[in-house]
Scaffold this motif. Structure first.
Motif, PDB file in Angstrom:
ATOM      1  N   TRP A  34       0.741  -1.100   0.026  1.00  0.00           N
ATOM      2  CA  TRP A  34       0.040  -0.101   0.048  1.00  0.00           C
ATOM      3  C   TRP A  34       0.881   1.156   0.103  1.00  0.00           C
ATOM      4  CZ3 TRP A  34      -4.233  -1.099   4.189  1.00  0.00           C
ATOM      5  CH2 TRP A  34      -5.042  -2.074   3.721  1.00  0.00           C
ATOM      6  N   ALA A  35       2.081   1.152   0.404  1.00  0.00           N
ATOM      7  CA  ALA A  35       3.194   2.399   0.643  1.00  0.00           C
ATOM      8  C   ALA A  35       4.301   1.650  -0.145  1.00  0.00           C
ATOM      9  CB  ALA A  35       2.994   2.646   1.928  1.00  0.00           C
ATOM     10  N   GLY A  36       5.118   3.054  -0.620  1.00  0.00           N
ATOM     11  CA  GLY A  36       6.316   2.836  -1.124  1.00  0.00           C
ATOM     12  C   GLY A  36       6.500   2.444  -2.747  1.00  0.00           C
ATOM     13  N   ALA A 172       9.368  -0.764   8.821  1.00  0.00           N
ATOM     14  CA  ALA A 172      10.604  -1.527   8.852  1.00  0.00           C
ATOM     15  C   ALA A 172      10.085  -3.126   9.337  1.00  0.00           C
ATOM     16  CB  ALA A 172      11.331  -0.976  10.338  1.00  0.00           C
ATOM     17  N   ALA A 173       8.802  -3.230   9.784  1.00  0.00           N
ATOM     18  CA  ALA A 173       8.321  -4.642   9.823  1.00  0.00           C
ATOM     19  C   ALA A 173       7.539  -5.349   8.479  1.00  0.00           C
ATOM     20  CB  ALA A 173       7.753  -4.812  11.141  1.00  0.00           C
ATOM     21  N   ASN A 174       6.674  -4.191   8.050  1.00  0.00           N
ATOM     22  CA  ASN A 174       5.599  -4.754   7.050  1.00  0.00           C
ATOM     23  C   ASN A 174       6.192  -4.279   5.609  1.00  0.00           C
ATOM     24  OD1 ASN A 174       4.572  -1.916   6.696  1.00  0.00           O
ATOM     25  ND2 ASN A 174       3.398  -2.456   8.633  1.00  0.00           N
ATOM     26  N   ALA A 175       7.184  -3.525   5.422  1.00  0.00           N
ATOM     27  CA  ALA A 175       7.568  -3.086   4.176  1.00  0.00           C
ATOM     28  C   ALA A 175       6.593  -2.086   3.232  1.00  0.00           C
ATOM     29  CB  ALA A 175       8.362  -4.000   3.250  1.00  0.00           C
ATOM     30  N   GLY A 176       5.538  -1.764   3.993  1.00  0.00           N
ATOM     31  CA  GLY A 176       4.338  -0.825   3.161  1.00  0.00           C
ATOM     32  C   GLY A 176       3.212  -1.903   3.005  1.00  0.00           C
ATOM     33  N   TYR A 177       3.391  -3.252   3.241  1.00  0.00           N
ATOM     34  CA  TYR A 177       2.142  -3.983   3.087  1.00  0.00           C
ATOM     35  C   TYR A 177       1.423  -3.793   4.228  1.00  0.00           C
ATOM     36  CZ  TYR A 177       4.669  -6.481  -0.781  1.00  0.00           C
ATOM     37  OH  TYR A 177       5.415  -6.716  -1.970  1.00  0.00           O
ATOM     38  N   PRO A 178       0.074  -4.264   3.838  1.00  0.00           N
ATOM     39  CA  PRO A 178      -1.288  -4.007   4.977  1.00  0.00           C
ATOM     40  C   PRO A 178      -0.611  -5.189   5.995  1.00  0.00           C
ATOM     41  CG  PRO A 178      -2.063  -5.408   3.011  1.00  0.00           C
ATOM     42  CD  PRO A 178      -0.659  -4.783   2.549  1.00  0.00           C
ATOM     43  N   SER A 179      -0.749  -4.454   7.290  1.00  0.00           N
ATOM     44  CA  SER A 179      -0.569  -5.552   8.402  1.00  0.00           C
ATOM     45  C   SER A 179      -1.463  -4.548   9.657  1.00  0.00           C
ATOM     46  CB  SER A 179       0.918  -5.526   8.863  1.00  0.00           C
ATOM     47  OG  SER A 179       1.117  -4.115   9.349  1.00  0.00           O
ATOM     48  N   PRO A 180      -1.556  -5.330  10.596  1.00  0.00           N
ATOM     49  CA  PRO A 180      -2.482  -4.671  11.794  1.00  0.00           C
ATOM     50  C   PRO A 180      -2.198  -3.359  12.191  1.00  0.00           C
ATOM     51  CG  PRO A 180      -2.571  -6.960  12.150  1.00  0.00           C
ATOM     52  CD  PRO A 180      -1.546  -6.870  11.006  1.00  0.00           C
ATOM     53  N   VAL A 181      -0.634  -3.294  12.348  1.00  0.00           N
ATOM     54  CA  VAL A 181      -0.282  -2.056  12.811  1.00  0.00           C
ATOM     55  C   VAL A 181      -0.293  -0.915  11.790  1.00  0.00           C
ATOM     56  CG1 VAL A 181       1.978  -0.841  13.191  1.00  0.00           C
ATOM     57  CG2 VAL A 181       1.673  -3.129  14.338  1.00  0.00           C
ATOM     58  N   HIS A 182       0.042  -1.339  10.415  1.00  0.00           N
ATOM     59  CA  HIS A 182      -0.216  -0.481   9.356  1.00  0.00           C
ATOM     60  C   HIS A 182      -1.498   0.129   9.186  1.00  0.00           C
ATOM     61  CE1 HIS A 182       0.895   0.171   4.814  1.00  0.00           C
ATOM     62  NE2 HIS A 182       0.273   1.113   5.496  1.00  0.00           N
ATOM     63  N   THR A 192       0.460   8.427   4.538  1.00  0.00           N
ATOM     64  CA  THR A 192       1.735   9.381   4.533  1.00  0.00           C
ATOM     65  C   THR A 192       2.226   9.813   2.995  1.00  0.00           C
ATOM     66  OG1 THR A 192       3.028   7.316   4.207  1.00  0.00           O
ATOM     67  CG2 THR A 192       2.702   7.713   6.421  1.00  0.00           C
ATOM     68  N   PRO A 193       3.229  10.576   2.947  1.00  0.00           N
ATOM     69  CA  PRO A 193       3.593  10.881   1.492  1.00  0.00           C
ATOM     70  C   PRO A 193       3.992   9.812   0.701  1.00  0.00           C
ATOM     71  CG  PRO A 193       4.469  12.344   3.050  1.00  0.00           C
ATOM     72  CD  PRO A 193       3.965  11.392   3.989  1.00  0.00           C
ATOM     73  N   TYR A 194       4.363   8.649   1.213  1.00  0.00           N
ATOM     74  CA  TYR A 194       4.662   7.338   0.511  1.00  0.00           C
ATOM     75  C   TYR A 194       3.546   6.516   0.422  1.00  0.00           C
ATOM     76  CZ  TYR A 194       8.644   9.409   2.913  1.00  0.00           C
ATOM     77  OH  TYR A 194       9.767  10.039   3.562  1.00  0.00           O
ATOM     78  N   HIS A 195       2.514   6.631   0.468  1.00  0.00           N
ATOM     79  CA  HIS A 195       1.030   5.727   0.322  1.00  0.00           C
ATOM     80  C   HIS A 195       0.828   5.920  -1.193  1.00  0.00           C
ATOM     81  CE1 HIS A 195       0.964   4.858   4.585  1.00  0.00           C
ATOM     82  NE2 HIS A 195       0.256   3.932   4.257  1.00  0.00           N
ATOM     83  N   ARG A 196       0.347   4.775  -1.677  1.00  0.00           N
ATOM     84  CA  ARG A 196      -0.494   5.149  -3.143  1.00  0.00           C
ATOM     85  C   ARG A 196      -1.800   5.325  -2.860  1.00  0.00           C
ATOM     86  NH1 ARG A 196       2.213  -0.893  -4.484  1.00  0.00           N
ATOM     87  NH2 ARG A 196       4.289  -0.576  -4.091  1.00  0.00           N
ATOM     88  N   LEU A 197      -2.190   6.652  -3.422  1.00  0.00           N
ATOM     89  CA  LEU A 197      -3.261   7.292  -3.148  1.00  0.00           C
ATOM     90  C   LEU A 197      -4.543   6.840  -4.322  1.00  0.00           C
ATOM     91  CD1 LEU A 197      -2.298  10.907  -1.708  1.00  0.00           C
ATOM     92  CD2 LEU A 197      -2.602   8.852  -0.609  1.00  0.00           C
ATOM     93  N   SER A 198      -4.262   5.807  -5.010  1.00  0.00           N
ATOM     94  CA  SER A 198      -5.254   5.660  -6.001  1.00  0.00           C
ATOM     95  C   SER A 198      -5.840   4.298  -5.545  1.00  0.00           C
ATOM     96  CB  SER A 198      -4.914   5.592  -7.330  1.00  0.00           C
ATOM     97  OG  SER A 198      -3.500   4.638  -7.677  1.00  0.00           O
TER      98      SER A 198
END
Length: 233
Positions: A34-36, A172-182, A192-198
């Motif tokens: 979702w990010a990066g 650092a743990a999920n590399a931008g993939y969906p996780s409960p923390v994320h 964040t500015p690093y998320h894919r907004l579409s």
């Protein structure tokens, strides 16, 4: 679980049938995040015996993957990385973004490859590259497996660095993939500015839905490389 080590079978076949001398293995990481960025590695290995334990990066522990990456950086003939940013993914769509990142990686190699072994079913590269697609190539082809490991380790490191200023998201743990923390951080703080907004995850976040970008490319003709199978040569 035990697994069959990758081989040079596809590379030998390409050499025999096409006369290709420089063959790059290509693999991506970050497609489903979702990010990066989405990151692509192109690796040229020749026909030498690979480091012990080489396989698809997803089959390795983090510790072994990092160790193997260090070995590979010294072992490969050459490698290069290409990235497509979240903004480029939003603007172009994933297929075109993958093509952009892969093109950047291949163009950055010190010697232009005569042929490319691409992991997966579809050729998202297209002309002018001569491509052989291989399903599960990251498990069966040495050069693709090497690209898989290098790409994963380098992108994970990049996401950890980006996440330093957004600690709640756990990059650092999920590399931008969906996780409960994320997911929890997204709901509370928004992207964040690093998320894919579409991407569709914003549809489930009413308070942040106004930030979603329209997919302008989705209503246009599908890019030529979308769903295209690899060349038979």
């Amino acid at each position: 679980m035990p697994y069959e080590p990758p081989t040079h079978t596809v590379e030998r076949s390409l050499r025999a049938t096409t006369g290709a001398k420089v063959i790059a293995g290509v693999d991506e990481v970050g497609r489903g995040a979702w990010a990066g960025p989405v990151t692509v590695c192109a690796a040229v290995t020749g026909l030498r015996r690979p480091p012990i334990g080489l396989t698809d990066s997803k089959l390795l522990t983090v510790k072994r993957r990092n160790e193997l990456s260090e070995e590979l950086l010294k072992w490969v003939t050459s490698y290069a990385l290409g990235h497509a940013s979240p903004e480029e993914i939003d603007d172009l769509g994933m297929t075109a973004a993958l093509r952009l990142a892969a093109g950047r990686a291949l163009e950055a190699l010190p010697v232009r490859p005569d042929a490319v072994i691409l992991d997966g079913k579809h050729d998202y590269l297209g002309s002018p590259w001569r491509v052989r697609t291989v399903i599960k190539g990251d498990q069966s082809c040495v050069a693709v497996a090497a690209a898989s490991v290098i790409a994963k380790v380098r992108r994970d490191k990049m996401m950890a660095e980006l996440g330093a200023e957004h600690a709640d998201f756990g990059f650092a743990a999920n590399a931008g993939y969906p996780s409960p923390v994320h997911k929890a951080a997204l709901e509370e703080r928004g992207p964040t500015p690093y998320h894919r907004l579409s991407w569709a995850y914003l549809d489930a976040l009413p308070q942040w839905r106004h930030l979603k970008k329209a997919r302008s490319w989705a209503n246009e003709s599908v890019p030529e490389v979308e769903g295209q199978l690899g060349f038979d040569f």
